[in-house]
Design a protein around this motif. Structure first.
Motif, PDB file in Angstrom:
ATOM      1  N   GLU A 161       0.818  -1.211   0.000  1.00 41.94           N
ATOM      2  CA  GLU A 161       0.000   0.000   0.000  1.00 41.94           C
ATOM      3  C   GLU A 161       0.855   1.265   0.000  1.00 41.94           C
ATOM      4  O   GLU A 161       0.462   2.283  -0.568  1.00 41.94           O
ATOM      5  CB  GLU A 161      -0.924  -0.001   1.227  1.00 41.94           C
ATOM      6  N   ALA A 162       2.032   1.220   0.630  1.00 38.21           N
ATOM      7  CA  ALA A 162       2.924   2.383   0.686  1.00 38.21           C
ATOM      8  C   ALA A 162       4.364   1.897   0.557  1.00 38.21           C
ATOM      9  O   ALA A 162       5.115   1.854   1.527  1.00 38.21           O
ATOM     10  CB  ALA A 162       2.720   3.146   1.989  1.00 38.21           C
ATOM     11  N   PRO A 163       4.792   1.512  -0.646  1.00 39.93           N
ATOM     12  CA  PRO A 163       6.119   0.919  -0.817  1.00 39.93           C
ATOM     13  C   PRO A 163       7.248   1.941  -0.705  1.00 39.93           C
ATOM     14  O   PRO A 163       7.054   3.136  -0.957  1.00 39.93           O
ATOM     15  CB  PRO A 163       6.051   0.341  -2.233  1.00 39.93           C
ATOM     16  N   PHE A 164       8.405   1.472  -0.313  1.00 38.73           N
ATOM     17  CA  PHE A 164       9.611   2.286  -0.223  1.00 38.73           C
ATOM     18  C   PHE A 164      10.792   1.385  -0.573  1.00 38.73           C
ATOM     19  O   PHE A 164      10.640   0.163  -0.718  1.00 38.73           O
ATOM     20  CB  PHE A 164       9.762   2.871   1.186  1.00 38.73           C
ATOM     21  N   VAL A 165      11.970   1.963  -0.719  1.00 46.33           N
ATOM     22  CA  VAL A 165      13.155   1.175  -1.055  1.00 46.33           C
ATOM     23  C   VAL A 165      13.546   0.328   0.148  1.00 46.33           C
ATOM     24  O   VAL A 165      13.792   0.841   1.238  1.00 46.33           O
ATOM     25  CB  VAL A 165      14.330   2.084  -1.468  1.00 46.33           C
ATOM     26  N   LEU A 166      13.584  -0.987  -0.056  1.00 49.63           N
ATOM     27  CA  LEU A 166      14.010  -1.918   0.986  1.00 49.63           C
ATOM     28  C   LEU A 166      15.473  -2.266   0.758  1.00 49.63           C
ATOM     29  O   LEU A 166      15.858  -2.665  -0.351  1.00 49.63           O
ATOM     30  CB  LEU A 166      13.183  -3.204   0.924  1.00 49.63           C
ATOM     31  N   ALA A 167      16.297  -2.106   1.786  1.00 54.72           N
ATOM     32  CA  ALA A 167      17.722  -2.382   1.630  1.00 54.72           C
ATOM     33  C   ALA A 167      18.240  -3.171   2.816  1.00 54.72           C
ATOM     34  O   ALA A 167      17.803  -2.982   3.955  1.00 54.72           O
ATOM     35  CB  ALA A 167      18.498  -1.072   1.493  1.00 54.72           C
ATOM     36  N   TYR A 168      19.194  -4.063   2.527  1.00 53.47           N
ATOM     37  CA  TYR A 168      19.813  -4.864   3.578  1.00 53.47           C
ATOM     38  C   TYR A 168      21.291  -5.036   3.254  1.00 53.47           C
ATOM     39  O   TYR A 168      21.667  -5.455   2.155  1.00 53.47           O
ATOM     40  CB  TYR A 168      19.137  -6.230   3.674  1.00 53.47           C
ATOM     41  N   HIS A 169      22.153  -4.674   4.234  1.00 53.78           N
ATOM     42  CA  HIS A 169      23.597  -4.825   4.111  1.00 53.78           C
ATOM     43  C   HIS A 169      24.135  -4.051   2.914  1.00 53.78           C
ATOM     44  O   HIS A 169      25.021  -4.523   2.187  1.00 53.78           O
ATOM     45  CB  HIS A 169      23.967  -6.306   3.990  1.00 53.78           C
ATOM     46  N   ILE A 170      23.557  -2.844   2.695  1.00 53.23           N
ATOM     47  CA  ILE A 170      24.043  -1.950   1.648  1.00 53.23           C
ATOM     48  C   ILE A 170      24.928  -0.869   2.270  1.00 53.23           C
ATOM     49  O   ILE A 170      26.074  -0.690   1.897  1.00 53.23           O
ATOM     50  CB  ILE A 170      22.874  -1.299   0.885  1.00 53.23           C
ATOM     51  N   HIS A 171      24.360  -0.153   3.258  1.00 51.34           N
ATOM     52  CA  HIS A 171      25.071   0.882   4.006  1.00 51.34           C
ATOM     53  C   HIS A 171      24.268   1.136   5.272  1.00 51.34           C
ATOM     54  O   HIS A 171      23.027   1.157   5.227  1.00 51.34           O
ATOM     55  CB  HIS A 171      25.197   2.170   3.176  1.00 51.34           C
ATOM     56  N   PRO A 172      24.930   1.329   6.404  1.00 52.37           N
ATOM     57  CA  PRO A 172      24.183   1.514   7.666  1.00 52.37           C
ATOM     58  C   PRO A 172      23.129   2.608   7.594  1.00 52.37           C
ATOM     59  O   PRO A 172      22.049   2.475   8.177  1.00 52.37           O
ATOM     60  CB  PRO A 172      25.287   1.865   8.669  1.00 52.37           C
ATOM     61  N   ASP A 173      23.430   3.687   6.890  1.00 55.59           N
ATOM     62  CA  ASP A 173      22.468   4.787   6.811  1.00 55.59           C
ATOM     63  C   ASP A 173      21.345   4.508   5.821  1.00 55.59           C
ATOM     64  O   ASP A 173      20.325   5.212   5.813  1.00 55.59           O
ATOM     65  CB  ASP A 173      23.187   6.087   6.404  1.00 55.59           C
ATOM     66  N   PHE A 174      21.551   3.509   4.971  1.00 58.25           N
ATOM     67  CA  PHE A 174      20.596   3.221   3.907  1.00 58.25           C
ATOM     68  C   PHE A 174      19.740   1.998   4.217  1.00 58.25           C
ATOM     69  O   PHE A 174      18.633   1.843   3.695  1.00 58.25           O
ATOM     70  CB  PHE A 174      21.375   3.016   2.602  1.00 58.25           C
ATOM     71  N   ASP A 175      20.250   1.112   5.068  1.00 57.52           N
ATOM     72  CA  ASP A 175      19.591  -0.163   5.333  1.00 57.52           C
ATOM     73  C   ASP A 175      18.248   0.013   6.033  1.00 57.52           C
ATOM     74  O   ASP A 175      18.044   0.950   6.820  1.00 57.52           O
ATOM     75  CB  ASP A 175      20.482  -1.058   6.188  1.00 57.52           C
ATOM     76  N   THR A 176      17.333  -0.919   5.762  1.00 60.10           N
ATOM     77  CA  THR A 176      16.008  -0.927   6.370  1.00 60.10           C
ATOM     78  C   THR A 176      16.097  -1.344   7.832  1.00 60.10           C
ATOM     79  O   THR A 176      16.807  -2.303   8.170  1.00 60.10           O
ATOM     80  CB  THR A 176      15.090  -1.902   5.606  1.00 60.10           C
ATOM     81  N   LYS A 177      15.350  -0.653   8.684  1.00 59.18           N
ATOM     82  CA  LYS A 177      15.381  -0.949  10.121  1.00 59.18           C
ATOM     83  C   LYS A 177      14.197  -1.823  10.548  1.00 59.18           C
ATOM     84  O   LYS A 177      14.155  -2.305  11.671  1.00 59.18           O
ATOM     85  CB  LYS A 177      15.358   0.361  10.929  1.00 59.18           C
ATOM     86  N   ASN A 178      13.243  -2.034   9.649  1.00 61.32           N
ATOM     87  CA  ASN A 178      12.053  -2.815   9.984  1.00 61.32           C
ATOM     88  C   ASN A 178      12.445  -4.256  10.317  1.00 61.32           C
ATOM     89  O   ASN A 178      13.030  -4.975   9.500  1.00 61.32           O
ATOM     90  CB  ASN A 178      11.081  -2.797   8.793  1.00 61.32           C
ATOM     91  N   GLU A 179      12.131  -4.696  11.555  1.00 65.09           N
ATOM     92  CA  GLU A 179      12.572  -6.009  12.028  1.00 65.09           C
ATOM     93  C   GLU A 179      11.981  -7.150  11.213  1.00 65.09           C
ATOM     94  O   GLU A 179      12.631  -8.176  10.996  1.00 65.09           O
ATOM     95  CB  GLU A 179      12.209  -6.181  13.507  1.00 65.09           C
ATOM     96  N   TYR A 180      10.731  -6.980  10.786  1.00 62.29           N
ATOM     97  CA  TYR A 180      10.092  -8.046  10.013  1.00 62.29           C
ATOM     98  C   TYR A 180      10.863  -8.303   8.720  1.00 62.29           C
ATOM     99  O   TYR A 180      11.208  -9.447   8.389  1.00 62.29           O
ATOM    100  CB  TYR A 180       8.649  -7.670   9.685  1.00 62.29           C
ATOM    101  N   PHE A 181      11.145  -7.233   7.958  1.00 59.77           N
ATOM    102  CA  PHE A 181      11.833  -7.402   6.685  1.00 59.77           C
ATOM    103  C   PHE A 181      13.281  -7.843   6.879  1.00 59.77           C
ATOM    104  O   PHE A 181      13.788  -8.666   6.108  1.00 59.77           O
ATOM    105  CB  PHE A 181      11.765  -6.099   5.879  1.00 59.77           C
ATOM    106  N   VAL A 182      13.944  -7.313   7.901  1.00 63.69           N
ATOM    107  CA  VAL A 182      15.318  -7.729   8.177  1.00 63.69           C
ATOM    108  C   VAL A 182      15.369  -9.229   8.469  1.00 63.69           C
ATOM    109  O   VAL A 182      16.198  -9.967   7.934  1.00 63.69           O
ATOM    110  CB  VAL A 182      15.922  -6.920   9.340  1.00 63.69           C
ATOM    111  N   GLY A 183      14.450  -9.688   9.315  1.00 58.84           N
ATOM    112  CA  GLY A 183      14.409 -11.109   9.651  1.00 58.84           C
ATOM    113  C   GLY A 183      14.099 -11.981   8.451  1.00 58.84           C
ATOM    114  O   GLY A 183      14.694 -13.053   8.264  1.00 58.84           O
ATOM    115  N   LYS A 184      13.166 -11.520   7.599  1.00 66.04           N
ATOM    116  CA  LYS A 184      12.791 -12.318   6.426  1.00 66.04           C
ATOM    117  C   LYS A 184      13.949 -12.389   5.432  1.00 66.04           C
ATOM    118  O   LYS A 184      14.212 -13.445   4.854  1.00 66.04           O
ATOM    119  CB  LYS A 184      11.560 -11.695   5.756  1.00 66.04           C
ATOM    120  N   ILE A 185      14.660 -11.265   5.258  1.00 67.14           N
ATOM    121  CA  ILE A 185      15.804 -11.254   4.332  1.00 67.14           C
ATOM    122  C   ILE A 185      16.917 -12.150   4.866  1.00 67.14           C
ATOM    123  O   ILE A 185      17.526 -12.936   4.121  1.00 67.14           O
ATOM    124  CB  ILE A 185      16.299  -9.814   4.124  1.00 67.14           C
ATOM    125  N   GLN A 186      17.192 -12.068   6.163  1.00 65.80           N
ATOM    126  CA  GLN A 186      18.239 -12.901   6.753  1.00 65.80           C
ATOM    127  C   GLN A 186      17.924 -14.388   6.610  1.00 65.80           C
ATOM    128  O   GLN A 186      18.815 -15.212   6.408  1.00 65.80           O
ATOM    129  CB  GLN A 186      18.428 -12.530   8.222  1.00 65.80           C
TER     130      GLN A 186
END
Length: 771
Positions: A320-345
């Motif tokens: 409904e409200a998409p944004f850029v999802l990032a993981y292990h790209i750069h600390p200032d750029f990475d997504t902080k959402n725990e759900y997405f971080v856990g799913k990506i890991q």
């Protein structure tokens, strides 16, 4: 830094050069002409002119052998033609007039020539023909431009190569002939362009006379050319992706995926990156993720192709409200959402990014990139994608649009084919619904779509005895299967069979199936016979393996005929051929009626084809309906039926199974009402009286002539059923007018039909079709 070294440029030309015509004179004269035109550069220009004069006095004229002695001159030329910002990285060099030998240039130029450069040929452009040799192309362009006054645009040349990382790269080679002169050896030859006049596509053979009139040996090329390589990866990739989108249907899915991924890797300058691109659309308010141009979806793999029964709230909110999802790209750029971080890991990947793609502010898809192992994505790498986002967004939009078009096609073909004649009414109802919905607080329903006072025209063409023919084909095929099975069992050494009780049971079943196939009621046993051959026989044959070598050979012979249904295939092929003829004629009837007055048309497929037309003022209010059209349409119905009967008769020699058709028309003299049924997605009659029309229509195909056992419908005849006396005389006149065309006989049978349940007073007219 410039260096000198002779390198044959076999990437550009198929010929070599000994350096004849190599000279600094054209460049020297050009500088002398420019000197005095700009106070800022006059000093530099004069310095270059003076130095060239000094070098030529000291070293003699320039040649491939003396090129190293002119290194300082080449450095001055490089500085003159290139701005300071480009000097460190530009792949630049000087070559023979027709570029075949590079004799001075930058380090990056020589490094580029060490690669295996593959020319990218654009068949849509070129001087004369798509197969022209590159060096010849250059020379012809120079001759025509310099000597014949025919302006030519020498386009840059594109090359593909594999860099040290194994990534495809693209470079553009620009050849500058500013300091090359062309002169004829003798008199300037005349050329005749008549050989290329009025030709849409020029092939090499077409232009041969022109090429012969401009023999290149008759011209001298003097001076030097300058070569410059520039990176063209991004521009090339954008152009090619646009071409791929335009030619999407020409690719297989695998080819499209591989080509797209190669191009994205070229821009990212990274080989070990994986990507997927998939569209998104909303169906009944629910987001649907569709399979795109790759299958290695990560974050959304569970929801591709509408599998949203158990969609998680986090995913739904993200859609409904998409944004850029990032993981292990750069600390200032990475997504902080725990759900997405856990799913990506949990996916075991090293780095990941997902970009929403928006077309004119509307979400059309997603682009996923990820790496595994030790490889990582980084912000600088991702910024290289920026030029590609517009074209990738266009691809996402195009994929979504293609799916929506397919969806609409399926709906129209299989659910509710809204014909132009009635679509206006659906548009009107939908528009009213949307208008009312803007001002309503409660749930609204679409209004019922009804057409009142329309006249029905019914026709049916049926294949006579089709059920009997189908059953006969079934019996013949299965009798052949049974005979082959019995023959196979004759090779069975029964004393070696491991289970005698099972063998006796199977033999009894064989005898039973043979009896079923011999009875007139074999239609009752079709399911049992089919199950026997599809389930019991394969299991039994498997138990025969390895009992006997001769038996094994016979099993292979038997297996060659498994699944072969010669007679049933012949029946179905013949039926399809007959129905094609019927459908074509009914389509022509529909075209005729629609050309006179927009009407609603329905067609039903059985072992033959039935159809209904509904004609009346309410179908098309904007066009005045004249009831006299009904007689014209019914007359055309009779013509169509006669043509069908004749064409099927002419077709008999080409049918594997002989088939005859019966032709039936029902004339209902009064107007009826029809309404659209939401449950069946089609129109049906409305009201008790109108339903009587449907009831009669469904029963008259098997009706008998009163007092006889003879059916009304017969091959080679057209039967017209009507209720009441009023229409009979008009129909006789119409039949006689068709007879005057030579399609039917002029003798018209007038028949009284048996009473059907709830129906009485049916009359019929019948005529013979002239074969």
């Amino acid at each position: 830094m410039i260096k000198t070294k002779n390198v044959y440029i076999d990437k550009l030309t198929a010929v070599t050069s000994d350096g004849r015509g190599l000279s600094l004179s054209n460049f020297y004269n050009c500088l002398k002409t420019l000197n005095g035109t700009d106070a800022v550069t006059d000093g530099i220009t004069q310095m270059v002119v003076d130095r060239i004069e000094e070098m030529e006095r000291a070293k003699g004229k320039l040649s491939l052998h003396t090129a190293p002695d002119f290194l300082e001159v080449f450095q001055l030329i490089f500085g003159w033609v290139n701005n300071l910002a480009e000097r460190k990285t530009t792949a630049w060099g000087v070559s023979t007039p027709i570029p075949s030998v590079l004799f001075a240039g930058t380090e990056s130029m020589y490094s580029m020539l060490e690669h295996t450069l593959q020319p990218i040929i654009d068949n849509s452009s070129g001087l004369f023909c798509k197969n022209a040799i590159v060096v010849d192309n250059i020379m012809y362009e120079l001759v025509l431009d310099r000597l014949y006054g025919i302006p030519m645009t020498i386009n840059p040349y594109l090359y593909e190569y594999i860099d040290e990382k194994g990534i495809k790269k693209y470079v553009q080679l620009t050849v500058d002939f500013s300091y090359v002169s062309v002169r004829p050896v003798a008199d300037l030859p005349k050329i005749d362009f008549s050989c290329v006049n009025k030709r849409e596509m020029l092939e090499e053979a077409n232009i041969q006379p022109l090429l012969e009139s401009i023999h290149l040996d008759n011209f001298v090329f003097e001076g030097f050319s300058m070569l410059k390589f520039t990176d063209a990866t991004v521009d090339f990739v954008v152009d090619r992706i646009q071409e791929m989108i335009a030619d999407f249907t020409q690719y297989t899915r695998t080819d499209f995926i591989n080509s797209l991924l190669d191009k994205i890797k070229s821009v990212l300058d990274k080989e070990d990156v994986h990507c997927s691109l998939f569209p998104i659309l909303y169906l009944n308010g629910v987001p649907i993720l569709k399979e795109g141009v790759a299958r290695n979806y990560l974050l959304f793999s569970d929801y591709i192709d509408g599998n949203l029964d158990n969609i998680e709230d986090h995913i739904l909110k993200y859609l409904e409200a998409p944004f850029v999802l990032a993981y292990h790209i750069h600390p200032d750029f990475d997504t902080k959402n725990e759900y997405f971080v856990g799913k990506i890991q949990s996916l075991g990947i090293r780095s990941y990014v997902c970009f929403p793609l928006k077309h004119q502010g509307e979400l059309v898809g997603f682009l996923e990139l990820h790496t595994r192992g030790d490889s990582e994505l980084s912000p600088p790498i991702l910024t290289r994608l920026s030029p590609l986002f517009p074209v990738l967004t266009l691809l996402g939009y195009d994929l979504r649009l293609r799916f929506k078009n397919k969806l609409e096609t399926v709906i129209l073909q299989h659910y509710t084919a809204l014909q132009p004649a009635v679509q206006w009414r659906f548009n009107q109802a939908a528009a009213k619904y949307l208008k009312d919905d803007d001002n309503a607080s409660e749930i609204l329903n679409l209004e019922r779509i009804t057409f009142t006072d329309v006249y029905p025209l019914y026709g049916g063409v049926d294949v006579k005895d089709s059920t009997m023919l189908r059953n006969l084909a079934f019996r013949k095929d299965n009798k052949r299967h049974l005979d082959r099975l019995i023959n196979l069992m004759s090779y069975l050494p029964e004393e070696r069979y491991p289970d005698m009780a099972a063998l006796k049971s199977f033999k009894r079943k064989v005898v039973q199936v043979e009896a079923w196939l011999s009875t007139d009621n074999r239609g009752e046993y079709m399911h049992d016979i089919t199950a026997f051959f599809q389930e019991e026989v394969p299991t039994f044959v498997l138990t025969l393996s390895w009992l006997d070598s001769e038996l094994d050979k016979q099993i292979k012979v038997y297996a060659e005929h498994l699944g072969a249904n010669y007679y049933q295939d012949a029946f179905e092929t013949s039926l399809q051929t007959v129905n094609t003829v019927i459908s074509k004629n009914i389509g022509q009837l529909n075209d005729f009626i629609q050309s006179k007055f927009p009407s609603y048309f329905e067609k039903f497929r059985t072992d033959g084809i039935e159809y209904d037309f509904y004609v009346g003022q309410s179908i098309s209010p904007s066009i005045a309906f004249n009831p006299s059209l009904l007689r014209l349409f019914r007359r055309q119905q009779l013509i169509s039926m006669a043509q069908i009967s004749r064409q099927i008769g002419e077709l008999q020699d080409n049918l594997q199974v002989a088939m005859e058709t019966t032709q039936l028309v029902f004339v209902h003299p009064n107007a009826i009402d029809i309404s659209f049924r939401d449950d069946e997605r089609r129109f049906d009659v409305e009201g008790g009286y109108n339903i009587r029309y449907q009831m009669i229509k469904k029963r008259i195909d098997k009706v008998l002539i009163r007092g006889t056992k003879e059916r009304l419908v017969q091959p080679g005849k057209i039967a017209v059923v009507v209720q009441g006396e009023a229409e009979v005389s008009i129909l006789i006149e119409d039949l006689l007018s068709v007879a005057a065309l030579g399609l039917i006989e002029s003798h018209v049978e007038e028949l009284i039909l048996e009473e059907l349940q709830g129906v009485s007073g049916l009359r019929a007219l019948r005529v013979n079709v002239i074969s």
